[in-house]
Design a protein around this motif. Structure first.
Motif, PDB file in Angstrom:
ATOM      1  N   MET A   4     -21.655 -32.373 -38.890  1.00  0.00           N
ATOM      2  CA  MET A   4     -22.983 -32.449 -38.262  1.00  0.00           C
ATOM      3  C   MET A   4     -23.315 -31.099 -37.640  1.00  0.00           C
ATOM      4  N   GLY A   5     -23.992 -30.279 -38.362  1.00  0.00           N
ATOM      5  CA  GLY A   5     -24.271 -28.910 -37.929  1.00  0.00           C
ATOM      6  C   GLY A   5     -25.071 -28.811 -36.649  1.00  0.00           C
ATOM      7  N   SER A   6     -26.131 -29.623 -36.527  1.00  0.00           N
ATOM      8  CA  SER A   6     -26.996 -29.542 -35.340  1.00  0.00           C
ATOM      9  C   SER A   6     -26.248 -29.948 -34.087  1.00  0.00           C
ATOM     10  N   LEU A   7     -25.524 -31.053 -34.172  1.00  0.00           N
ATOM     11  CA  LEU A   7     -24.776 -31.542 -33.014  1.00  0.00           C
ATOM     12  C   LEU A   7     -23.697 -30.548 -32.621  1.00  0.00           C
ATOM     13  N   LEU A   8     -22.982 -30.058 -33.616  1.00  0.00           N
ATOM     14  CA  LEU A   8     -21.913 -29.096 -33.357  1.00  0.00           C
ATOM     15  C   LEU A   8     -22.467 -27.818 -32.728  1.00  0.00           C
ATOM     16  N   GLY A   9     -23.620 -27.382 -33.222  1.00  0.00           N
ATOM     17  CA  GLY A   9     -24.251 -26.183 -32.665  1.00  0.00           C
ATOM     18  C   GLY A   9     -24.668 -26.377 -31.223  1.00  0.00           C
ATOM     19  N   PHE A  10     -25.201 -27.568 -30.912  1.00  0.00           N
ATOM     20  CA  PHE A  10     -25.632 -27.870 -29.548  1.00  0.00           C
ATOM     21  C   PHE A  10     -24.443 -27.855 -28.588  1.00  0.00           C
ATOM     22  N   LEU A  11     -23.376 -28.556 -28.966  1.00  0.00           N
ATOM     23  CA  LEU A  11     -22.200 -28.612 -28.106  1.00  0.00           C
ATOM     24  C   LEU A  11     -21.548 -27.232 -27.966  1.00  0.00           C
ATOM     25  N   THR A  12     -21.549 -26.463 -29.063  1.00  0.00           N
ATOM     26  CA  THR A  12     -20.957 -25.128 -29.025  1.00  0.00           C
ATOM     27  C   THR A  12     -21.739 -24.228 -28.074  1.00  0.00           C
ATOM     28  N   ASN A  13     -23.057 -24.350 -28.060  1.00  0.00           N
ATOM     29  CA  ASN A  13     -23.886 -23.559 -27.136  1.00  0.00           C
ATOM     30  C   ASN A  13     -23.557 -23.888 -25.686  1.00  0.00           C
ATOM     31  N   ILE A  14     -23.382 -25.179 -25.401  1.00  0.00           N
ATOM     32  CA  ILE A  14     -23.041 -25.585 -24.037  1.00  0.00           C
ATOM     33  C   ILE A  14     -21.670 -25.046 -23.646  1.00  0.00           C
ATOM     34  N   PHE A  15     -20.703 -25.156 -24.556  1.00  0.00           N
ATOM     35  CA  PHE A  15     -19.344 -24.737 -24.253  1.00  0.00           C
ATOM     36  C   PHE A  15     -19.211 -23.218 -24.241  1.00  0.00           C
ATOM     37  N   SER A  16     -20.121 -22.530 -24.916  1.00  0.00           N
ATOM     38  CA  SER A  16     -20.052 -21.068 -24.977  1.00  0.00           C
ATOM     39  C   SER A  16     -20.540 -20.408 -23.699  1.00  0.00           C
ATOM     40  N   ASN A  17     -21.294 -21.137 -22.901  1.00  0.00           N
ATOM     41  CA  ASN A  17     -21.846 -20.616 -21.658  1.00  0.00           C
ATOM     42  C   ASN A  17     -20.851 -20.829 -20.524  1.00  0.00           C
ATOM     43  N   GLU A  18     -20.435 -19.756 -19.872  1.00  0.00           N
ATOM     44  CA  GLU A  18     -19.436 -19.857 -18.814  1.00  0.00           C
ATOM     45  C   GLU A  18     -19.876 -20.766 -17.674  1.00  0.00           C
ATOM     46  N   SER A  19     -21.189 -20.827 -17.438  1.00  0.00           N
ATOM     47  CA  SER A  19     -21.703 -21.631 -16.324  1.00  0.00           C
ATOM     48  C   SER A  19     -21.781 -23.117 -16.660  1.00  0.00           C
ATOM     49  N   THR A  20     -21.679 -23.458 -17.942  1.00  0.00           N
ATOM     50  CA  THR A  20     -21.815 -24.870 -18.319  1.00  0.00           C
ATOM     51  C   THR A  20     -20.607 -25.434 -19.060  1.00  0.00           C
ATOM     52  N   ILE A  21     -19.625 -24.596 -19.388  1.00  0.00           N
ATOM     53  CA  ILE A  21     -18.510 -25.076 -20.206  1.00  0.00           C
ATOM     54  C   ILE A  21     -17.725 -26.195 -19.520  1.00  0.00           C
ATOM     55  N   MET A  22     -17.423 -26.052 -18.223  1.00  0.00           N
ATOM     56  CA  MET A  22     -16.665 -27.099 -17.551  1.00  0.00           C
ATOM     57  C   MET A  22     -17.469 -28.383 -17.434  1.00  0.00           C
ATOM     58  N   LEU A  23     -18.758 -28.250 -17.175  1.00  0.00           N
ATOM     59  CA  LEU A  23     -19.617 -29.437 -17.112  1.00  0.00           C
ATOM     60  C   LEU A  23     -19.638 -30.132 -18.475  1.00  0.00           C
ATOM     61  N   GLY A  24     -19.686 -29.332 -19.532  1.00  0.00           N
ATOM     62  CA  GLY A  24     -19.665 -29.897 -20.876  1.00  0.00           C
ATOM     63  C   GLY A  24     -18.357 -30.621 -21.159  1.00  0.00           C
ATOM     64  N   ILE A  25     -17.241 -30.024 -20.749  1.00  0.00           N
ATOM     65  CA  ILE A  25     -15.935 -30.654 -20.944  1.00  0.00           C
ATOM     66  C   ILE A  25     -15.856 -31.969 -20.168  1.00  0.00           C
ATOM     67  N   ILE A  26     -16.287 -31.924 -18.908  1.00  0.00           N
ATOM     68  CA  ILE A  26     -16.204 -33.111 -18.059  1.00  0.00           C
ATOM     69  C   ILE A  26     -17.012 -34.266 -18.653  1.00  0.00           C
ATOM     70  N   ILE A  27     -18.278 -33.998 -18.971  1.00  0.00           N
ATOM     71  CA  ILE A  27     -19.162 -35.066 -19.464  1.00  0.00           C
ATOM     72  C   ILE A  27     -18.677 -35.588 -20.818  1.00  0.00           C
ATOM     73  N   THR A  28     -18.360 -34.676 -21.728  1.00  0.00           N
ATOM     74  CA  THR A  28     -17.977 -35.091 -23.083  1.00  0.00           C
ATOM     75  C   THR A  28     -16.651 -35.837 -23.081  1.00  0.00           C
ATOM     76  N   ALA A  29     -15.627 -35.255 -22.442  1.00  0.00           N
ATOM     77  CA  ALA A  29     -14.293 -35.881 -22.437  1.00  0.00           C
ATOM     78  C   ALA A  29     -14.316 -37.219 -21.705  1.00  0.00           C
ATOM     79  N   PHE A  30     -14.981 -37.259 -20.565  1.00  0.00           N
ATOM     80  CA  PHE A  30     -15.040 -38.506 -19.786  1.00  0.00           C
ATOM     81  C   PHE A  30     -15.820 -39.578 -20.552  1.00  0.00           C
ATOM     82  N   PHE A  31     -16.946 -39.198 -21.162  1.00  0.00           N
ATOM     83  CA  PHE A  31     -17.778 -40.162 -21.885  1.00  0.00           C
ATOM     84  C   PHE A  31     -17.004 -40.809 -23.029  1.00  0.00           C
ATOM     85  N   PHE A  32     -16.374 -39.986 -23.873  1.00  0.00           N
ATOM     86  CA  PHE A  32     -15.673 -40.545 -25.024  1.00  0.00           C
ATOM     87  C   PHE A  32     -14.424 -41.308 -24.596  1.00  0.00           C
ATOM     88  N   GLY A  33     -13.816 -40.904 -23.486  1.00  0.00           N
ATOM     89  CA  GLY A  33     -12.646 -41.632 -22.994  1.00  0.00           C
ATOM     90  C   GLY A  33     -13.002 -43.003 -22.463  1.00  0.00           C
TER      91      GLY A  33
END
Length: 405
Positions: free
Chosen positions: A284-313
């Motif tokens: 899924m290119g669009s989804l992967l690109g969106f998540l990669t953009n969030i994780f690539s930003n130093e100011s949002t990477i931890m927030l992205g990890i927290i929300i994504t990992a916690f949600f799927f868990g």
């Protein structure tokens, strides 16, 4: 937009299927198929997903280990080895408080779905003697049952990481996780154990012989780890040695027959489902690109990890699902190996938190059923532990960031 809808809708089917008593492994596989169909993957994409899931040699090795661990866990219980371990442990520890912690922790060495049910009767009995409320008995059993999955290298989470990200040193990751585990155990002790009246458990036998027997009967669990740590023996071979040791502890003509009966594919199906989801999302290119953009930003990477990992868990009640989604994205980022290790550590911890507090968590369901505790009452007493863990993790992140980034 279609890919986002596919992910949200497919994952929300897992709690629905769970309520219909569909096994978690089957539910995760159904989730993967729905995600592919709604997301619009074509036959070529699906072929690539299936090939990556079933033909990758690293993943095949992990499948073998998961089957071996499942067989070992069943046989340890069937042959009464776990009862010997608990009896010798009580003779060695001789403390109600530490026995309450060590019994579920030892049972946790067995990577068996819903394994907390094995230690629940012991904790319930000790809790009755010490007048511990039922909800606290359940929480004690759950907290200490899950120590091993954060530090044992053949737990499903570490096996998944070893398969999809061999460049991440597993023992270094375990080293970081140990810091979390120590704080996690201390919080459990402070909130639920320290109030227990400390009456020594009587024993007329000396400690050393019981300690030797304890090491003897736990050897089918830790031998593979030692062989891998010191001699780099692969886990799929080390687990065979564990099974051989189990046979020597309990020689029986029906060993192979018992092992065949103990064969279970429940967790294997769940892991396969995780790999399918990972493969589908990778297409899924669009989804992967969106998540990669969030994780690539130093100011949002931890927030992205927290929300994504916690949600799927929390939505799947299965930690490897979150790891299978987040880790491949981290691998694509232009970060140092030290940063990759740090972010993998926090992905592991946040996915564990989501899984641990998930209403789909099998250990929680079985423990509550055995101890006759309602889920509502459990969560009323859980909130202190949950908030304390959040504070610990956040503080730990700032300390580690100084050292790793």
């Amino acid at each position: 937009m279609r890919e986002f809808i596919a992910v949200i809708v497919s994952f929300l089917t897992i709690p629905f299927l769970n309520k219909k008593n569909v096994p978690i492994g089957i539910a995760i596989c159904i989730c993967a198929v729905m995600m592919a169909l709604i997301g619009g993957l074509d036959f070529a994409d699906m072929g690539a997903v299936l090939a990556g899931t079933f033909l990758n040699i690293r993943k095949v090795q992990q499948y073998i280990i998961i089957l071996e661990v499942g067989i070992l866990g069943v046989l340890l219980k069937q042959y009464g080895i776990i009862d010997h371990v608990i009896n010798y442990l009580i003779s060695v520890v001789r403390s109600k408080r530490f026995t309450l912690m060590f019994i579920p922790a030892l049972v946790g060495l067995l990577s068996v779905p819903g394994g907390a049910i094995m230690s629940a009767p012991f904790i319930n009995g000790l809790g009755e003697d010490s007048n511990i409320p039922h909800t606290k008995r359940a929480i004690i059993n759950l907290v200490y049952r899950h120590i091993a999955m954060n530090i044992m290298p053949y737990s499903s989470g570490f096996l998944l990481i070893a398969s999809i990200a061999p460049e991440i040193p597993i023992y270094s990751l375990i080293g970081l996780n140990i810091i979390f585990v120590i704080l996690y155990c201390l919080l459990g002790y402070y909130l639920y154990i320290r109030q227990v009246k400390e009456d020594a458990i009587p024993s007329g036998k000396p400690i050393l012989p019981n300690l030797i027997k304890l090491l003897k009967y736990t050897s089918p669990v830790y031998t593979a780890v030692l062989l891998n740590l010191f001699f780099k023996v692969p886990f799929y071979f080390g687990m065979l040695i564990n099974l051989c040791i189990l046979y020597m502890l309990h020689p029986t003509k029906t060993f192979l027959k018992d092992a065949a009966k103990a064969f279970s594919i429940k967790i294997l199906i769940a892991i396969i489902g995780v790999y399918l989801i990972q493969g589908v999302m990778g297409q899924m290119g669009s989804l992967l690109g969106f998540l990669t953009n969030i994780f690539s930003n130093e100011s949002t990477i931890m927030l992205g990890i927290i929300i994504t990992a916690f949600f799927f868990g929390i939505t799947t009640g299965f930690q490897p699902t979150a790891l299978g989604v987040v880790i491949p994205i981290l691998l694509m980022l232009p970060i140092s190996s030290r940063q990759l290790l740090l972010y993998t550590h926090f992905t592991y911890i946040w996915s564990f938190i989501g899984y641990f507090f998930s209403p789909l968590h099998l250990c929680q369901l079985f423990t509550c059923e055995y101890m006759q505790v309602s889920t509502a009452d459990l969560y009323k007493d859980y909130w202190k532990f949950f908030l304390s863990l959040l504070i610990v993790i956040i503080a730990n992140y700032f300390v580690m960031s100084i050292l790793f980034i």
